[in-house]
Design a protein around this motif. Structure first.
Motif, PDB file in Angstrom:
ATOM      1  N   MET A 457       0.818  -1.085  -0.062  1.00 51.49           N
ATOM      2  CA  MET A 457      -0.118  -0.141  -0.022  1.00 51.49           C
ATOM      3  C   MET A 457       0.526   1.291  -0.079  1.00 51.49           C
ATOM      4  SD  MET A 457      -2.887   1.289  -0.237  1.00 51.49           S
ATOM      5  CE  MET A 457      -4.210   0.210   0.085  1.00 51.49           C
ATOM      6  N   GLN A 486      -8.526   4.160  -4.387  1.00 55.06           N
ATOM      7  CA  GLN A 486      -9.707   3.450  -3.667  1.00 55.06           C
ATOM      8  C   GLN A 486     -10.015   4.348  -2.481  1.00 55.06           C
ATOM      9  OE1 GLN A 486     -11.101   0.832  -4.672  1.00 55.06           O
ATOM     10  NE2 GLN A 486      -9.705   0.934  -6.480  1.00 55.06           N
ATOM     11  N   PRO A 487     -11.298   4.140  -1.822  1.00 54.55           N
ATOM     12  CA  PRO A 487     -11.985   5.060  -0.758  1.00 54.55           C
ATOM     13  C   PRO A 487     -10.843   4.935   0.476  1.00 54.55           C
ATOM     14  CG  PRO A 487     -13.605   3.773  -1.782  1.00 54.55           C
ATOM     15  CD  PRO A 487     -12.539   3.463  -2.342  1.00 54.55           C
ATOM     16  N   SER A 488     -10.170   3.632   0.653  1.00 50.57           N
ATOM     17  CA  SER A 488      -9.277   3.347   1.823  1.00 50.57           C
ATOM     18  C   SER A 488      -8.118   4.325   1.840  1.00 50.57           C
ATOM     19  CB  SER A 488      -9.046   2.204   1.998  1.00 50.57           C
ATOM     20  OG  SER A 488      -8.399   1.532   0.824  1.00 50.57           O
ATOM     21  N   MET A 489      -7.766   4.678   0.439  1.00 48.46           N
ATOM     22  CA  MET A 489      -6.587   5.511   0.464  1.00 48.46           C
ATOM     23  C   MET A 489      -6.703   7.262   0.360  1.00 48.46           C
ATOM     24  SD  MET A 489      -5.194   3.852  -3.331  1.00 48.46           S
ATOM     25  CE  MET A 489      -4.968   2.180  -3.487  1.00 48.46           C
ATOM     26  N   HIS A 491      -7.932   9.514   2.763  1.00 46.52           N
ATOM     27  CA  HIS A 491      -7.139  10.392   3.815  1.00 46.52           C
ATOM     28  C   HIS A 491      -5.707  10.192   3.901  1.00 46.52           C
ATOM     29  CE1 HIS A 491      -7.205  11.449   7.934  1.00 46.52           C
ATOM     30  NE2 HIS A 491      -6.218  10.825   8.162  1.00 46.52           N
ATOM     31  N   ASN A 492      -5.275   9.058   3.598  1.00 51.47           N
ATOM     32  CA  ASN A 492      -3.550   8.955   3.589  1.00 51.47           C
ATOM     33  C   ASN A 492      -2.970   9.890   2.326  1.00 51.47           C
ATOM     34  OD1 ASN A 492      -3.461   7.510   5.739  1.00 51.47           O
ATOM     35  ND2 ASN A 492      -3.332   5.569   4.589  1.00 51.47           N
ATOM     36  N   SER A 527     -14.724   9.146  -1.209  1.00 51.61           N
ATOM     37  CA  SER A 527     -15.047   8.326  -0.168  1.00 51.61           C
ATOM     38  C   SER A 527     -16.276   8.982   0.772  1.00 51.61           C
ATOM     39  CB  SER A 527     -13.763   8.214   0.667  1.00 51.61           C
ATOM     40  OG  SER A 527     -14.230   7.753   2.152  1.00 51.61           O
ATOM     41  N   THR A 530     -14.966  10.669   3.744  1.00 53.13           N
ATOM     42  CA  THR A 530     -14.490  12.094   3.686  1.00 53.13           C
ATOM     43  C   THR A 530     -15.116  13.203   2.597  1.00 53.13           C
ATOM     44  OG1 THR A 530     -13.016  11.147   1.636  1.00 53.13           O
ATOM     45  CG2 THR A 530     -11.842  11.377   4.003  1.00 53.13           C
ATOM     46  N   GLN A 733     -16.081   3.004  -8.685  1.00 54.14           N
ATOM     47  CA  GLN A 733     -15.173   1.987  -7.375  1.00 54.14           C
ATOM     48  C   GLN A 733     -15.156   0.637  -7.745  1.00 54.14           C
ATOM     49  OE1 GLN A 733     -13.319   3.853  -5.476  1.00 54.14           O
ATOM     50  NE2 GLN A 733     -14.119   5.788  -5.994  1.00 54.14           N
TER      51      GLN A 733
END
Length: 831
Positions: A457, A486-489, A491-492, A527, A530, A733
C-alpha cells in the motif's frame, strides 16, 4: 489493465470507413477526448457523408458534442494544443480546421480558422512547440522539493516573436511530400507557406513530426513500402519580411530490419505505423510493418558514431585539438517477434526521464507510467510494451481469446472479423487508455501504475502521490489518477499531499495554494468518510476568492505606494490584535483606505452576505462537531481560514459605516442585538484556539456554551453546499465496467457507488443555487446555466449584473471554475 466504462451510441452510426482507413482520436491535457466517425445520411448515396468529430470530457462521457466538421473527405488527423483548449482537424482533401471552445464551454465548439493545400491529403499534423518541456525524475520521487522532481528542460520554441514569446501555429505534411506551415499572427490573421520536403518529391503514405531542443522540427516519412527507406528531414520555420519561410534539410535515413532478414524479407510488405516515441525526442522512432494477418514492430535510435579513417591518414601526426570525425547513424534498439496484426498504436505522453538511474529506480519501485506504449490488435486485444525493450508489460484481451481458454476453442467461429480498436490514446499521466472501435464505441481502460505487479500500500500511495504532484505543478487535469484511488486511500493521500506542499518554499506555496485545495476536494469525493471534507475544500476555494476580491478594492490613501498594500496591512494588524471587540480592532486601521463608492459595495452584497452566513453557520455548528463527518469541521482547526474570515468581518464592518446597505442581513431575536459584534467575538475566540503560532487548543466550555445559545439569538441559515456531483468518477469504484450511452445521462443512474450524504441531496422543490454569484435562481430556473466538469459548481451562463465590480468578479471565472475545472452547458432546467 481493466475496462472502466464503455460508451455506446443509442443508434449506432454507420461507418463508411474501409478497413484500411483507421478512425482517429486525440486526448488533451484537460482530459477532453476527440474522435471521429463518418455517418451515411442516405444508404443509397455513399457520397452523402457527414464527417463527424465528437468531443467529450472523460468525467461526463455521455455529454458528447458532435460536430459536422465540414470536411469533404475522411478526417485523417486530430491534434490538441498544449493548453487543451483548441483542436486541429485535417482531412484527405488537404483542408485543416482549427476548433476552439465557444463561450469557453467544453460542449460547444466552433471553427474560426482554417488553411488548405487543395487536393493534397494530410498525413501528419502538429502544433508548433511552445518551448515548455518538463522532465519527471523517478529517482527524485522521494525528494521534498518539487523543482527536483519535475525539472524544466532547456527547450527552444519552434518560432518566437519579439521578446522571445513563442509564436503559435501548426505544421502539416501532405501525401505528395509537401510541408505546410500556418502561423497565428498576434492580430488573429494566418500566415501560411508550403515547401517540398526535398527536391525530388515522392509519395508520403505515413509521416510523423517531432521537435528538437534547438527549435528545429524533424519529419519522418515513408512511402508505405517496407522495402523503401524511411526518410528524415529537418524543417526550420522563420518569418522574413512578414512572410513565412520554410527551409528543409535531408537527415540520415534507415531501412527496416525485417527487410534485411532472409526469413522475413517479403513477409511484411507494408509499413502501417510510423511514430516518434515522444514529441520532444526526434532520436527514437517506432516502426510497424504488416501483412494481412500479422505485424512486426521495431524501435530505432539515432546515435553519433565515430567515422572510421582510412589507414593512409592514421599514421600522420595528429593536430592539437583535432577530434575524430563523427556521423549520425540510425541503430536498431530492439524488435518484437511475429505479432497479430496491429490496428492502432498509442504512445505515452508522460515526460519521464529515461536516464539509467531513473530507469533503475523505476524498475526497483515498479513505477511504469510513461514507460509503456500500447498496441491494439485485430483480434481485439491490447498489449502494453516497454518503450525501449519492447517486452510485454501487460495485456488486455477484450474480445480476444485468453491463453488456456478452452471454452473459447469450442465456441463456433463468427462469420466476420473480431471487433477491434481503430484508434487508441494514452492519457497525460499514462494511467488511462481510450480506445474507439469500428462501431464508434468509446472504451475507457484503467492502466495500473505498476502494470499489474503486486505492490504494498505504501508504494502504491507514493506512486499516486507522485503523479498528483505532477498534475498540481503542471496544471494538467488529474482525473485519470483518480481512477486508481480507492476509498481507503483517500485520507492518507490528502495528508501526504498536504505534508509535501508545506515543505515547498513560500513562493511556490502561494502559486499552488488554490490548486492543492482543488486536488484535495476531488480526492475527498471518492469516499463517503471524507465527502463532507470536500464541502469544506470547496467553501475554502470560494472564501479565498472572495477575500482576494474584497481586498483588491482597497486603495492606499496617498499616491506614493507604501511597502505594504492595504490588504497586507489589514492581515498583519488583525493577526497581531487579539481583541474580541471588532470596534477596537478598527481603531488601528487607516479607515481612509477603506473608503469606496457606494455602487461597488452594494453590488457585492451577495458575496458579503455569504461570508456572514458562513461565519454564523460555522459557529452555530461548533457544538455539533463531534466527528469529522459534518461539513464545516475542517474550518474548526484551520487558523488561516478563520483569520481570513475575521479580516473580512472587519472590512465589512467599516464599509457598513459608509454604506449600511452592503451589510449582511441577519434575522435577530432581539432589536438591540449587534450581530456583527457577536459573531466577531465568538469567531476571535475560536481563532485563538487554532492559531498557527501556537499549539492547537480545544475550544473552552464557555465558547461552546455561547455557540449553543447562538441559534436562539440569530436565525441560522442552511448552507447550500455544492450539488451532487453527477460525474462518473465516484461510480467507478467497482471492478465491473459501466455501460453508458452517448446523449443519455440517465444511463449512469444507480450505477455503482454508495448513497450520497444528506448534505449533497436535494429535494425536488428545493431552490437552485448559483454557486459563484451566491444567489438563488428559483426552483425551476429558466436561465441558461453552466456547470463545472470537475466539482459540479453551477452558475448562470449570462450575467444578470450591470455593475463593474460584479462583472469583474464574473470575468475571473469566465474560462475556469474556482477549482480550475472546465465549464459545460447545462439544459435550462437542471436537477
Amino acid at each position: 489493465m481493466e475496462l472502466a466504462y464503455v460508451c455506446d451510441w443509442e443508434k449506432r452510426p454507420k461507418s463508411t470507413h474501409c478497413p484500411s482507413v483507421p478512425l482517429v482520436s486525440s486526448w488533451s491535457c484537460r482530459n477532453l477526448v476527440a474522435f471521429t466517425t463518418d455517418l451515411k445520411n442516405d444508404d443509397d448515396d455513399i457520397k452523402d457523408v457527414s464527417h463527424m468529430i465528437h468531443i467529450i470530457d472523460t468525467e461526463h462521457p455521455w455529454d458528447v458534442f458532435s460536430i459536422n466538421s465540414g470536411h469533404r473527405e475522411v478526417i485523417s488527423c486530430l491534434e490538441w494544443d498544449q493548453s487543451g483548449s483548441r483542436l486541429l482537424s485535417a482531412d484527405g482533401d488537404g483542408r485543416i480546421r482549427c476548433w476552439s471552445m465557444s463561450e469557453h464551454l467544453v460542449n460547444s465548439w466552433e471553427s474560426a480558422l482554417s488553411s488548405s493545400v487543395d487536393g493534397d491529403p494530410i498525413v501528419a499534423l502538429s502544433w508548433l512547440h511552445n518551448g515548455v518541456k518538463l522532465a519527471l525524475h523517478v529517482e527524485m520521487s522521494g525528494s521534498t522539493n518539487f523543482g527536483e522532481k519535475f525539472s524544466r528542460v532547456k527547450f527552444s520554441p519552434s518560432l518566437t516573436l519579439f521578446g522571445g514569446k513563442p509564436m503559435e501555429g501548426w505544421l502539416a505534411v501532405t501525401v505528395s511530400g509537401l510541408v505546410t506551415v500556418s502561423l497565428l499572427k498576434p492580430g488573429g490573421a494566418l500566415l501560411t507557406a508550403s515547401e517540398s520536403l526535398c527536391r525530388l518529391r515522392g509519395r508520403v503514405a505515413l509521416a510523423d513530426i517531432a521537435f528538437t531542443g534547438g527549435g528545429n522540427i524533424v519529419v519522418a516519412a515513408t512511402d508505405g513500402s517496407s522495402s523503401s527507406p524511411v526518410q528524415f528531414y529537418k524543417v526550420v520555420v522563420s518569418v522574413v519580411s512578414e512572410k513565412c519561410r520554410i527551409d528543409t534539410e535531408l537527415l540520415p535515413s534507415l531501412f527496416l530490419r525485417c527487410t534485411t532478414d532472409p526469413l522475413r524479407r517479403d513477409k511484411y510488405p507494408a509499413v502501417t505505423h510510423l511514430k516518434f516515441l515522444t514529441r520532444e525526442n526526434s532520436e527514437q522512432v517506432l516502426l510497424c510493418a504488416s501483412n494481412q494477418s500479422g505485424s512486426i514492430v521495431e524501435c530505432w535510435s539515432l546515435r553519433k558514431e565515430g567515422l572510421p579513417v582510412n589507414n593512409i591518414f592514421q599514421h600522420r601526426s595528429p593536430v592539437v585539438g583535432e577530434k575524430q570525425p563523427t556521423i549520425l547513424k540510425w541503430r536498431i534498439l530492439t524488435t518484437t517477434g511475429d505479432l497479430e496484426r496491429v490496428s492502432a498504436v498509442a504512445l505515452p505522453k508522460l515526460p519521464i526521464s529515461i536516464s539509467n538511474t531513473d530507469l533503475k529506480v523505476a524498475s526497483d519501485t515498479k513505477f511504469c507510467p510513461g514507460l509503456g506504449l500500447a498496441l491494439a490488435f485485430h483480434d481485439g486485444s491490447i498489449q502494453v510494451l516497454h518503450r525501449l525493450s519492447l517486452h510485454t508489460m501487460c495485456v488486455f484481451y477484450g474480445a480476444a481469446q485468453r491463453p488456456g481458454d478452452d471454452a473459447a476453442i469450442k465456441r463456433p467461429r463468427t462469420a466476420g472479423p473480431a471487433l477491434h480498436f481503430k484508434a487508441l490514446q494514452f492519457s497525460w499521466t499514462s494511467l488511462a487508455l481510450a480506445g474507439v472501435d469500428g462501431h464508434g464505441k468509446l472504451h475507457m481502460l484503467r492502466v495500473s501504475p505498476s502494470m499489474g505487479q503486486v505492490l504494498d500500500m505504501n508504494t502504491t500511495l507514493r506512486h499516486l502521490l507522485f503523479l498528483l504532484e505532477y498534475c498540481m505543478v503542471t496544471g494538467y487535469d488529474w482525473w485519470d489518477v483518480l481512477l486508481h484511488v480507492q476509498p481507503s486511500m483517500v485520507h492518507n493521500l490528502v495528508e501526504k499531499l498536504h505534508e509535501e506542499y508545506m515543505r515547498q518554499n513560500q513562493a511556490l506555496q502561494q502559486v499552488l495554494a488554490t490548486r492543492i485545495v482543488a486536488v484535495k476536494a476531488s480526492l475527498c469525493k471518492l469516499s463517503t468518510a471524507t465527502a463532507a471534507r470536500a464541502c469544506d475544500f470547496h467553501a475554502k476555494l470560494l472564501l479565498i476568492a472572495i477575500s482576494s476580491t474584497l481586498k483588491s478594492l482597497l486603495r492606499p490613501h496617498v499616491l506614493n505606494t507604501p511597502d505594504k498594500s492595504p490588504g497586507d496591512r489589514l492581515t498583519e494588524i488583525c493577526a497581531k490584535n487579539t481583541d474580541t471587540d471588532i470596534d477596537k480592532v478598527m481603531i488601528n486601521l487607516k479607515t481612509e483606505e477603506f473608503v469606496l463608492d457606494g455602487p461597488p459595495l452594494q453590488s457585492l452584497q451577495q458575496l458579503i452576505q455569504w461570508v456572514g452566513d458562513f461565519v454564523l453557520y460555522l459557529l452555530a455548528n461548533l457544538p455539533n462537531q463531534g466527528s469529522a463527518v459534518r461539513p464545516g469541521f475542517g474550518f474548526m482547526r484551520d487558523g488561516a481560514s478563520l483569520g481570513m474570515l475575521r479580516e473580512m468581518l472587519v472590512m465589512i464592518r467599516i464599509w457598513g459605516l459608509l454604506k449600511p446597505g452592503c451589510l449582511p442581513t441577519f434575522t435577530a431575536m432581539s432589536d438591540n442585538q449587534d450581530s456583527m459584534q457577536l459573531l466577531f467575538r465568538l469567531l476571535t475566540k475560536l481563532w485563538l484556539c487554532s492559531r498557527d503560532d501556537g499549539p492547537p487548543q480545544e475550544p473552552d466550555e464557555s465558547l461552546i456554551d455561547e455557540c449553543c445559545l447562538l441559534p436562539s439569538q440569530l436565525l441560522v441559515p442552511s448552507m447550500d453546499w455544492l450539488p451532487v456531483n453527477d460525474g462518473i468518477i465516484v461510480k467507478l469504484q467497482g471492478k465491473l465496467p459501466l455501460r453508458l450511452q452517448f446523449g443519455k445521462a440517465s444511463s449512469l443512474q444507480g450505477a455503482g457507488g454508495s448513497a450520497p450524504l444528506d448534505v449533497f441531496t436535494r429535494s425536488p422543490g428545493a431552490q437552485k443555487m448559483d454557486n459563484l454569484r451566491c444567489i438563488h435562481m428559483g426552483v425551476s430556473p429558466t436561465e441558461e446555466s453552466k456547470a463545472c466538469t470537475r466539482c459540479g459548481c453551477v452558475t448562470m451562463l449570462r450575467s444578470p449584473n450591470k455593475t463593474n465590480a460584479m462583472k469583474q468578479w464574473e470575468q475571473r471565472w469566465i474560462k475556469n471554475c474556482l477549482c480550475g475545472g472546465l465549464w459545460r452547458r447545462m439544459p435550462p432546467i437542471f436537477t
